[in-house]
Design an enzyme around this catalytic site. Structure first.
Site, PDB file in Angstrom:
ATOM      1  N   ASP A 246       0.850  -1.207   0.000  1.00 30.23           N
ATOM      2  CA  ASP A 246       0.000   0.000   0.000  1.00 30.23           C
ATOM      3  C   ASP A 246       0.887   1.259   0.000  1.00 30.23           C
ATOM      4  O   ASP A 246       0.542   2.271  -0.616  1.00 30.23           O
ATOM      5  CB  ASP A 246      -0.923   0.021   1.224  1.00 30.23           C
ATOM      6  CG  ASP A 246      -2.044  -1.006   1.132  1.00 30.23           C
ATOM      7  OD1 ASP A 246      -2.269  -1.567   0.032  1.00 30.23           O
ATOM      8  OD2 ASP A 246      -2.708  -1.255   2.160  1.00 30.23           O
ATOM      9  N   GLU A 369       4.898  -4.119  -8.630  1.00 31.82           N
ATOM     10  CA  GLU A 369       4.118  -3.782  -7.415  1.00 31.82           C
ATOM     11  C   GLU A 369       2.612  -3.909  -7.681  1.00 31.82           C
ATOM     12  O   GLU A 369       1.803  -3.150  -7.142  1.00 31.82           O
ATOM     13  CB  GLU A 369       4.539  -2.429  -6.831  1.00 31.82           C
ATOM     14  CG  GLU A 369       6.001  -2.487  -6.388  1.00 31.82           C
ATOM     15  CD  GLU A 369       6.399  -1.576  -5.257  1.00 31.82           C
ATOM     16  OE1 GLU A 369       5.512  -1.065  -4.561  1.00 31.82           O
ATOM     17  OE2 GLU A 369       7.612  -1.390  -5.077  1.00 31.82           O
TER      18      GLU A 369
HETATM   19  N1  CAA Z   1      -3.696  -4.684   3.720  1.00 33.91           N
HETATM   20  C1  CAA Z   1      -3.878  -5.560   4.748  1.00 33.91           C
HETATM   21  N2  CAA Z   1      -4.237  -6.848   4.579  1.00 33.91           N
HETATM   22  C2  CAA Z   1      -4.443  -7.251   3.304  1.00 33.91           C
HETATM   23  C3  CAA Z   1      -4.283  -6.409   2.195  1.00 33.91           C
HETATM   24  C4  CAA Z   1      -3.893  -5.065   2.442  1.00 33.91           C
HETATM   25  N3  CAA Z   1      -3.703  -4.200   1.450  1.00 33.91           N
HETATM   26  N4  CAA Z   1      -4.551  -7.109   1.073  1.00 33.91           N
HETATM   27  C5  CAA Z   1      -4.871  -8.352   1.463  1.00 33.91           C
HETATM   28  N5  CAA Z   1      -4.813  -8.432   2.808  1.00 33.91           N
HETATM   29  C6  CAA Z   1      -5.126  -9.594   3.654  1.00 33.91           C
HETATM   30  C7  CAA Z   1      -6.575 -10.010   3.495  1.00 33.91           C
HETATM   31  O1  CAA Z   1      -7.407  -9.276   4.361  1.00 33.91           O
HETATM   32  C8  CAA Z   1      -6.501 -11.469   3.882  1.00 33.91           C
HETATM   33  O2  CAA Z   1      -6.423 -11.554   5.280  1.00 33.91           O
HETATM   34  P1  CAA Z   1      -7.264 -12.665   6.122  1.00 33.91           P
HETATM   35  O3  CAA Z   1      -6.397 -13.875   6.117  1.00 33.91           O
HETATM   36  O4  CAA Z   1      -7.400 -12.041   7.459  1.00 33.91           O
HETATM   37  O5  CAA Z   1      -8.564 -12.844   5.404  1.00 33.91           O
HETATM   38  C9  CAA Z   1      -5.141 -11.911   3.330  1.00 33.91           C
HETATM   39  O6  CAA Z   1      -4.361 -10.705   3.211  1.00 33.91           O
HETATM   40  C10 CAA Z   1      -5.247 -12.567   1.980  1.00 33.91           C
HETATM   41  O7  CAA Z   1      -5.836 -11.611   1.133  1.00 33.91           O
HETATM   42  P2  CAA Z   1      -6.644 -11.982  -0.183  1.00 33.91           P
HETATM   43  O8  CAA Z   1      -7.563 -13.121   0.116  1.00 33.91           O
HETATM   44  O9  CAA Z   1      -7.201 -10.723  -0.726  1.00 33.91           O
HETATM   45  O10 CAA Z   1      -5.452 -12.530  -1.082  1.00 33.91           O
HETATM   46  P3  CAA Z   1      -5.445 -12.926  -2.591  1.00 33.91           P
HETATM   47  O11 CAA Z   1      -4.635 -14.158  -2.734  1.00 33.91           O
HETATM   48  O12 CAA Z   1      -6.810 -12.894  -3.168  1.00 33.91           O
HETATM   49  O13 CAA Z   1      -4.523 -11.752  -3.269  1.00 33.91           O
HETATM   50  C11 CAA Z   1      -4.052  -9.668  -4.295  1.00 33.91           C
HETATM   51  C12 CAA Z   1      -4.825 -10.450  -3.231  1.00 33.91           C
HETATM   52  C13 CAA Z   1      -4.508  -8.240  -4.138  1.00 33.91           C
HETATM   53  C14 CAA Z   1      -4.337 -10.162  -5.687  1.00 33.91           C
HETATM   54  C15 CAA Z   1      -2.520  -9.793  -3.989  1.00 33.91           C
HETATM   55  O14 CAA Z   1      -2.061 -11.092  -4.213  1.00 33.91           O
HETATM   56  C16 CAA Z   1      -1.695  -8.819  -4.799  1.00 33.91           C
HETATM   57  O15 CAA Z   1      -1.594  -7.657  -4.451  1.00 33.91           O
HETATM   58  N6  CAA Z   1      -1.045  -9.323  -5.880  1.00 33.91           N
HETATM   59  C17 CAA Z   1      -0.059  -8.524  -6.589  1.00 33.91           C
HETATM   60  C18 CAA Z   1       1.308  -8.872  -6.093  1.00 33.91           C
HETATM   61  C19 CAA Z   1       2.230  -7.708  -6.116  1.00 33.91           C
HETATM   62  O16 CAA Z   1       1.857  -6.549  -6.009  1.00 33.91           O
HETATM   63  N7  CAA Z   1       3.499  -8.024  -6.219  1.00 33.91           N
HETATM   64  C20 CAA Z   1       4.512  -7.006  -6.150  1.00 33.91           C
HETATM   65  C21 CAA Z   1       5.847  -7.647  -6.147  1.00 33.91           C
HETATM   66  S1  CAA Z   1       7.010  -6.606  -5.363  1.00 33.91           S
HETATM   67  C22 CAA Z   1       7.665  -5.603  -6.551  1.00 33.91           C
HETATM   68  O17 CAA Z   1       7.202  -5.546  -7.648  1.00 33.91           O
HETATM   69  C23 CAA Z   1       8.742  -4.730  -6.022  1.00 33.91           C
HETATM   70  C24 CAA Z   1       9.680  -4.243  -7.075  1.00 33.91           C
HETATM   71  O18 CAA Z   1      10.603  -4.897  -7.427  1.00 33.91           O
HETATM   72  C25 CAA Z   1       9.506  -2.906  -7.610  1.00 33.91           C
END
Ligand code: CAA
Length: 386
Positions: A246, A369
């Site tokens: 975030d 990200e």
């Molecule tokens: N804040 C707090 N908790 C969160 C959250 C957030 N933003 N997003 C998810 N959660 C929590 C959920 O509440 C859930 O918690 P519970 O176990 O209590 O229910 C848990 O995490 C699992 O969440 P989801 O069921 O929503 O998970 P999901 O498998 O459906 O995935 C997603 C959600 C949004 C698709 C996530 O996988 C995602 O963001 N994917 C993209 C990955 C990403 O951004 N990768 C970046 C790599 S790093 C990078 O790129 C750095 C670089 O080099 C520049």
């Protein structure tokens, strides 16, 4: 041309000037060559550290500058407008590993890892993705098994920006067992350093853009991590990673605004000097309309970013706002860079001018990200969650 939703304070303008001067003096003369040679300049870490730019949001008691998010993002945009590869190093370090240790680290972890990162003595990186786990980050497979006072990690982390030069790696691995899989709740975060036995740097990616940022795989071959290097609570690593992203997505939004601003400036300057049909091309409405749309989208992206940063600084829930800021800014960067190339015509397609690099660099902001598609999923989910 830069403006903010609310006027920047004297301090913010001062930091913005420091970032701009540094970028023009220490980065701009070399950017094209670093990009051509896919060369990461290690000396930059020390130089940025000396300015305090590797501890921008770390409190002074941990050797940081203690700045708010808006000030950090204003500085990041300046660096990105000159070199997006340097900007991603700054963004990852300031938004992810440092913030994770600050928020969930023990006192001993802060002393040992946060302070050197904040001083710029050690570069921090973030290792979540794997070759088979990109958008579906919770499906990661790197396995951690407890062995006495250590955890033993086996697996490959992918797309690690700055991974080959890292001093501190915040790595996500499974701590559940094959017979008791717990999904996202089976993942923990570890503080890894390259001197730990079993650590290796794997494939270096040959990328389209951001070529001066070394993106590598990290190979954990029975990597032995002291139990004291588990971050926070076991099983909370995925939640920590999501909460950190975030913040991270604001950094990528600032990087994208910087790229877009730079493409706009180059296109406006070129349109004033390039003559066709007996007059500068900026006098043609077709070009003016393009420049007007580019300027409007850059301003809207910056406004949303600054609004999101201010919400973060007020301690508000950030998930939807940061996904919106990243989505708008990254799609703006790609669109504006595309228009800039069109205004340059053939000259935009060759390396004599910087717009082709901006175009290549812009693309990844729609991917890392969290892709634009993932940002839309996050934004839509939040509509129903509160
Ligand atoms: N804040 C707090 N908790 C969160 C959250 C957030 N933003 N997003 C998810 N959660 C929590 C959920 O509440 C859930 O918690 P519970 O176990 O209590 O229910 C848990 O995490 C699992 O969440 P989801 O069921 O929503 O998970 P999901 O498998 O459906 O995935 C997603 C959600 C949004 C698709 C996530 O996988 C995602 O963001 N994917 C993209 C990955 C990403 O951004 N990768 C970046 C790599 S790093 C990078 O790129 C750095 C670089 O080099 C520049």
């Amino acid at each position: 041309m830069s403006w903010a939703l609310t006027p920047l304070t004297e301090e913010q303008l001062g930091i913005q000037r420091v970032a701009r001067d540094f970028a023009l003096r220490e980065i701009a003369p070399y950017s094209a060559a670093w990009d051509r040679d896919a060369y990461f300049e290690p000396a930059l870490v020390g130089k940025l550290g000396a300015l305090g730019f590797l501890g921008m949001m770390i409190p002074e008691i941990y050797d940081g500058l203690g700045l708010d998010a808006l000030t950090y993002l204003v500085a990041l945009e300046e660096i990105a407008s000159v070199d997006a590869s340097v900007a991603v190093m700054l963004s990852v370090h300031n938004s992810l590993p440092t913030q994770m240790v600050l928020r969930w680290g023990s006192d001993a972890q802060k002393e040992r890892y946060l302070k050197p990162m904040a001083r710029g003595e050690q570069l921090g990186v973030f290792a979540l993705s794997e070759p088979e786990a990109g958008s579906d980050a919770a499906s990661l497979r790197c396995q951690a098994v407890r062995d006495g006072d250590e955890w033993v990690l086996t697996g490959t982390k992918a797309w690690v920006s700055g991974g080959a030069h890292a001093g501190v790696i915040l790595a996500m691995a499974r701590t559940d067992s094959p017979g008791d899989r717990r999904g996202a709740r089976g993942i923990s975060t570890f503080i890894v350093t390259p001197d730990m036995p079993g650590f290796g740097v794997g494939k270096k990616e040959d990328k389209m853009g951001l070529r001066a940022s070394a993106t590598v795989q990290l190979v954990f071959d029975g990597l032995r991590v002291p139990a004291a290097n588990l971050l926070g609570e076991e099983g909370m690593g995925f939640i920590y990673a999501m909460q950190s992203l975030d913040n991270g997505r604001l950094g990528i939004a600032a990087q994208a605004v910087g790229i877009a601003e730079s493409a706009l400036r180059h296109a406006a300057a070129y349109a004033a000097e390039r003559r066709q049909f007996g007059k500068p091309i900026k006098e043609f409405e077709g070009i003016q309309f393009k420049l007007a749309d580019m300027a409007t989208r850059v301003a809207a992206s910056r406004a949303l970013l600054h609004a999101a940063a201010s919400a973060k600084d007020r301690g508000e829930h950030m998930t939807q706002f940061s996904a919106m800021a990243k989505l708008l800014a990254s799609e703006t960067a790609m669109w504006v860079a595309t228009q800039a190339i069109q205004i340059f015509g053939g000259y935009g397609y060759v390396t004599d001018y910087p717009v082709e690099r901006l175009f290549r660099d812009a693309k990844v902001t729609e991917i890392y990200e969290g892709t634009s598609e993932i940002q839309r999923i996050v934004i839509a989910r939040e509509l129903y969650s509160r």
